[in-house]
Design an enzyme around this catalytic site. Structure first.
Site, PDB file in Angstrom:
ATOM      1  N   HIS A 286       0.932  -1.195   0.006  1.00  0.00           N
ATOM      2  CA  HIS A 286      -0.058  -0.062  -0.030  1.00  0.00           C
ATOM      3  C   HIS A 286       0.920   1.232   0.044  1.00  0.00           C
ATOM      4  O   HIS A 286       1.875   1.044   0.719  1.00  0.00           O
ATOM      5  CB  HIS A 286      -1.002  -0.008   1.134  1.00  0.00           C
ATOM      6  CG  HIS A 286      -2.060   0.915   1.057  1.00  0.00           C
ATOM      7  ND1 HIS A 286      -2.032   2.504   1.309  1.00  0.00           N
ATOM      8  CD2 HIS A 286      -3.628   0.637   0.791  1.00  0.00           C
ATOM      9  CE1 HIS A 286      -3.190   2.734   1.082  1.00  0.00           C
ATOM     10  NE2 HIS A 286      -4.111   1.845   0.532  1.00  0.00           N
TER      11      HIS A 286
ATOM     12  N   ASP B  54      -7.879  -5.343   0.137  1.00  0.00           N
ATOM     13  CA  ASP B  54      -8.604  -6.328  -0.921  1.00  0.00           C
ATOM     14  C   ASP B  54      -7.971  -7.621  -0.580  1.00  0.00           C
ATOM     15  O   ASP B  54      -8.584  -8.575  -1.393  1.00  0.00           O
ATOM     16  CB  ASP B  54      -7.914  -5.843  -2.171  1.00  0.00           C
ATOM     17  CG  ASP B  54      -8.489  -4.385  -2.681  1.00  0.00           C
ATOM     18  OD1 ASP B  54      -7.605  -3.611  -2.971  1.00  0.00           O
ATOM     19  OD2 ASP B  54      -9.736  -4.268  -2.766  1.00  0.00           O
TER      20      ASP B  54
HETATM   21  C1  SDX Z   1      -6.194  -0.010  -2.859  1.00  0.00           C
HETATM   22  O1  SDX Z   1      -4.569   4.527  -2.106  1.00  0.00           O
HETATM   23  C2  SDX Z   1      -5.435   3.830  -1.456  1.00  0.00           C
HETATM   24  O2  SDX Z   1      -5.756   4.183  -0.614  1.00  0.00           O
HETATM   25  C3  SDX Z   1      -5.846   2.674  -2.181  1.00  0.00           C
HETATM   26  C4  SDX Z   1      -6.847   1.766  -1.264  1.00  0.00           C
HETATM   27  C5  SDX Z   1      -8.272   2.776  -1.376  1.00  0.00           C
HETATM   28  O3  SDX Z   1      -8.851   2.228  -0.094  1.00  0.00           O
HETATM   29  O4  SDX Z   1      -8.566   3.531  -2.026  1.00  0.00           O
HETATM   30  O5  SDX Z   1      -6.362   1.422  -0.208  1.00  0.00           O
HETATM   31  C6  SDX Z   1      -7.357   0.432  -2.107  1.00  0.00           C
HETATM   32  O6  SDX Z   1      -6.039   0.219  -4.131  1.00  0.00           O
HETATM   33  C7  SDX Z   1      -5.355  -0.948  -2.150  1.00  0.00           C
HETATM   34  C8  SDX Z   1      -4.287  -1.390  -3.016  1.00  0.00           C
HETATM   35  C9  SDX Z   1      -4.799  -2.746  -4.021  1.00  0.00           C
HETATM   36  N1  SDX Z   1      -3.550  -2.948  -5.008  1.00  0.00           N
HETATM   37  C10 SDX Z   1      -2.985  -4.196  -4.629  1.00  0.00           C
HETATM   38  O7  SDX Z   1      -3.203  -5.065  -3.825  1.00  0.00           O
HETATM   39  C11 SDX Z   1      -1.971  -4.584  -6.035  1.00  0.00           C
HETATM   40  C12 SDX Z   1      -0.593  -5.060  -5.518  1.00  0.00           C
HETATM   41  N2  SDX Z   1       0.048  -3.768  -4.597  1.00  0.00           N
HETATM   42  C13 SDX Z   1       0.967  -3.179  -5.443  1.00  0.00           C
HETATM   43  O8  SDX Z   1       0.487  -2.741  -6.953  1.00  0.00           O
HETATM   44  C14 SDX Z   1       1.335  -1.877  -4.745  1.00  0.00           C
HETATM   45  O9  SDX Z   1       1.697  -2.205  -3.680  1.00  0.00           O
HETATM   46  C15 SDX Z   1       0.543  -0.622  -4.607  1.00  0.00           C
HETATM   47  C16 SDX Z   1       0.172  -0.067  -6.032  1.00  0.00           C
HETATM   48  C17 SDX Z   1      -0.663  -0.975  -3.886  1.00  0.00           C
HETATM   49  C18 SDX Z   1       1.428   0.393  -3.908  1.00  0.00           C
HETATM   50  O10 SDX Z   1       2.253   0.715  -4.868  1.00  0.00           O
HETATM   51  P1  SDX Z   1       3.324   2.042  -4.328  1.00  0.00           P
HETATM   52  O11 SDX Z   1       3.205   2.654  -3.187  1.00  0.00           O
HETATM   53  O12 SDX Z   1       3.560   2.755  -5.558  1.00  0.00           O
HETATM   54  O13 SDX Z   1       4.858   1.044  -4.006  1.00  0.00           O
HETATM   55  P2  SDX Z   1       5.704   0.533  -5.196  1.00  0.00           P
HETATM   56  O14 SDX Z   1       4.917   0.310  -6.466  1.00  0.00           O
HETATM   57  O15 SDX Z   1       6.574   1.564  -5.475  1.00  0.00           O
HETATM   58  O16 SDX Z   1       6.281  -0.670  -4.678  1.00  0.00           O
HETATM   59  C19 SDX Z   1       7.297  -0.344  -3.410  1.00  0.00           C
HETATM   60  C20 SDX Z   1       8.131  -1.615  -3.743  1.00  0.00           C
HETATM   61  C21 SDX Z   1       8.496  -1.765  -5.268  1.00  0.00           C
HETATM   62  O17 SDX Z   1      10.095  -2.514  -5.252  1.00  0.00           O
HETATM   63  P3  SDX Z   1      11.191  -1.617  -5.556  1.00  0.00           P
HETATM   64  O18 SDX Z   1      10.984  -0.957  -6.843  1.00  0.00           O
HETATM   65  O19 SDX Z   1      11.215  -0.573  -4.288  1.00  0.00           O
HETATM   66  O20 SDX Z   1      12.262  -2.529  -5.588  1.00  0.00           O
HETATM   67  O21 SDX Z   1       7.598  -2.808  -3.435  1.00  0.00           O
HETATM   68  C22 SDX Z   1       7.360  -3.730  -4.278  1.00  0.00           C
HETATM   69  C23 SDX Z   1       7.684  -2.919  -5.652  1.00  0.00           C
HETATM   70  O22 SDX Z   1       7.940  -3.623  -6.833  1.00  0.00           O
HETATM   71  N3  SDX Z   1       6.066  -4.141  -4.370  1.00  0.00           N
HETATM   72  C24 SDX Z   1       5.627  -5.324  -4.680  1.00  0.00           C
HETATM   73  C25 SDX Z   1       4.161  -5.204  -4.074  1.00  0.00           C
HETATM   74  N4  SDX Z   1       3.693  -4.023  -3.885  1.00  0.00           N
HETATM   75  C26 SDX Z   1       4.843  -3.173  -4.001  1.00  0.00           C
HETATM   76  N5  SDX Z   1       6.306  -6.455  -4.864  1.00  0.00           N
HETATM   77  C27 SDX Z   1       5.450  -7.739  -4.795  1.00  0.00           C
HETATM   78  N6  SDX Z   1       4.110  -7.582  -4.746  1.00  0.00           N
HETATM   79  C28 SDX Z   1       3.567  -6.360  -4.383  1.00  0.00           C
HETATM   80  N7  SDX Z   1       2.006  -6.720  -4.154  1.00  0.00           N
END
Ligand code: SDX
Length: 438
Positions: free
Chosen positions: A314, A372
């Site tokens: 998140h 989720d």
């Molecule tokens: C919702 O914003 C909100 O409030 C949203 C929400 C709401 O109520 O409105 O809470 C609802 O959207 C919840 C999130 C649902 N999405 C998912 O479950 C999809 C999987 N999660 C990721 O796509 C990600 O964690 C996000 C999109 C939720 C957050 O992305 P960020 O904050 O932009 O973080 P990032 O992509 O920069 O990740 C940071 C690091 C990265 O690695 P590095 O580039 O630093 O090496 O963490 C890794 C990412 O690759 N990473 C993951 C991961 N999530 C982040 N690696 C593996 N699996 C994951 N799920």
């Protein structure tokens, strides 16, 4: 809200080492949470923009509606903690709270519920919209289209400068979303539409419209209705997330509320956002057995693999998502009360959560289950098809979207949202006529 250097000159000074100039930037303090550096005059003074793709360090507005403390797993709706609301309140009361800022009195709650109930029916012509879709259209595509079309029907509530229009449009959107969503499901499965009933409460009415048929009396399971109501509360609002920011940006141009909410639905659909609940279930089904979990954990850690563990991570929560904790408890309650003992996906989800939370990668990146992760398992247990999961999220989030939209319209400092950029393209060059191009 103090809007200066806290009266003690403790703002920020920005030194431009290229010119030797320095600029004082005031700090604004909220009632809680991080302060903000007010950069509204930065471009005029320095001829520079700030740069923050994804807005990881940017506050887009002032708001009094929802507050998240990501490090401590805190989520407050108008100051009330989400677990207290989920356990002790209901979606209608929480909707009133988000819209008006205070919990309703008994009379206020009764009037609000009555007014919402009497807006649940749609203009009869809207039924014909559904016939234009293929039966196998994704329900979120239907939601984007039908909600956007509401502005073609309810012209008497599209003048955003009129507070009466705004509140009527807000009530119409909150009230009609379950009806539109249920109709999208009925159209998908080829069953007749069920009209809303004024003797049923919000969550019960939604379940009735989803699963009732004209052929027999449908009794809403009170356990399922309570679980649905709690899920609606948990998803109602969440600060300036992608879909809420989309609604605010669309609304900042003066677009009508129905079009703004349709834009929010489109943004929510993405798998990185609200589409994650559907993606979680698809992922759990792809994993198939607990024995394959390590394989998918490795895929999630592999930078060359676009696969991410859906339902984890998140932007704000870097400890735990308090909604996920309530959802996890609700998941067990619903499965137990429905007598679903051997739900294999729940077993995989719990084992996946256990392994991920012990894995150094997930610990280091602070990736915890989000809202989720468990919701899809509950939805499946109560008979909601996977393609409808994000639709339910949209139904729940509508009150948050309209509350934030109203707050934006009523904000005297509100301007049309128009970000700038760092241009990295070609600089000025002469046109080359076709016959001279190689
Ligand atoms: C919702 O914003 C909100 O409030 C949203 C929400 C709401 O109520 O409105 O809470 C609802 O959207 C919840 C999130 C649902 N999405 C998912 O479950 C999809 C999987 N999660 C990721 O796509 C990600 O964690 C996000 C999109 C939720 C957050 O992305 P960020 O904050 O932009 O973080 P990032 O992509 O920069 O990740 C940071 C690091 C990265 O690695 P590095 O580039 O630093 O090496 O963490 C890794 C990412 O690759 N990473 C993951 C991961 N999530 C982040 N690696 C593996 N699996 C994951 N799920």
């Amino acid at each position: 809200m103090s809007n200066d250097n806290n009266g003690s000159g403790t703002g920020f000074t920005l030194n431009d080492n290229r010119s030797g100039k320095s600029y004082d930037l005031p700090v604004m303090q909220g009632s809680t949470g991080p302060d903000v550096i007010d950069v509204r005059t930065l471009y005029a003074e320095t001829d520079c923009f700030t740069y923050d793709p994804g807005f990881t360090s940017t506050g887009s507005c002032q708001s009094k509606i929802t507050y998240i403390d990501g490090d401590n797993g805190v989520l407050l709706y108008r100051g009330y903690p989400i677990d207290a609301l989920a356990e002790q309140s209901d979606h209608m009361e929480t909707s009133y709270l988000l819209l008006y800022g205070e919990l309703p009195t008994k009379e206020q709650k009764q009037k609000f519920e009555h007014d919402i109930t009497y807006h649940t029916m749609l203009h009869e012509q809207i039924n014909y919209f559904y016939r234009g879709f293929r039966r196998d259209a994704h329900p979120m595509a239907v939601m984007c289209g039908v909600v956007g079309a509401l502005s073609a029907f309810y012209h008497d509530s599209t003048d955003i400068t009129d507070p009466k229009h705004r509140i009527v449009a807000s009530y119409r959107l909150i009230a009609k979303m379950p009806t539109i969503a249920a109709m999208a499901y009925k159209f998908h499965v080829g069953q007749p539409f069920m009209y809303p009933r004024n003797d049923l409460r919000y969550a019960e009415n939604f379940l009735y419209m989803m699963f009732g048929t004209p052929c027999e009396t449908y009794r809403v399971d009170p356990i399922v209705a309570r679980a649905m109501d709690r899920i609606l509360i948990l998803h109602a609002d969440h600060e300036q997330n992608a879909s809420t920011s989309t609604v605010r940006l669309a609304g900042s141009s003066g677009a009508n509320p129905f079009a703004c909410i349709s834009a929010g639905i489109a943004s929510l659909w993405g798998p990185a956002h609200g589409g994650a609940n559907e993606a979680v279930l698809n992922m759990l089904e792809e994993i198939g057995t607990p024995e394959r979990i390590p394989e998918f954990i490795e895929k999630a850690k592999d930078k060359s693999d676009p696969f991410r563990l859906m339902g984890f991570g998140h932007r704000v929560y870097k400890n735990f998502d308090p909604r996920a904790q309530v959802m996890r408890r609700t998941c067990h309650e619903v499965l137990d009360s429905l007598g679903v003992r051997d739900e294999p996906l729940l077993e995989i989800a719990m084992e996946l959560e256990r392994i991920a939370l012990e894995d150094d990668y997930f610990i280091e990146k602070k990736l915890y289950p989000n809202v989720d992760f468990y919701s899809g398992i509950i939805f499946r247990a109560i008979g909601i098809p996977t393609s409808m999961f994000t639709v339910l999220f949209a139904v729940a989030r509508t009150v948050g979207w309209v509350a934030q939209w109203n707050e934006m319209i009523e904000d005297p400092s509100q301007k049309i949202g128009r970000p700038r950029q760092l241009y990295t393209g070609d600089t000025l060059r002469d046109f080359v006529p076709l016959h001279k191009r190689k």
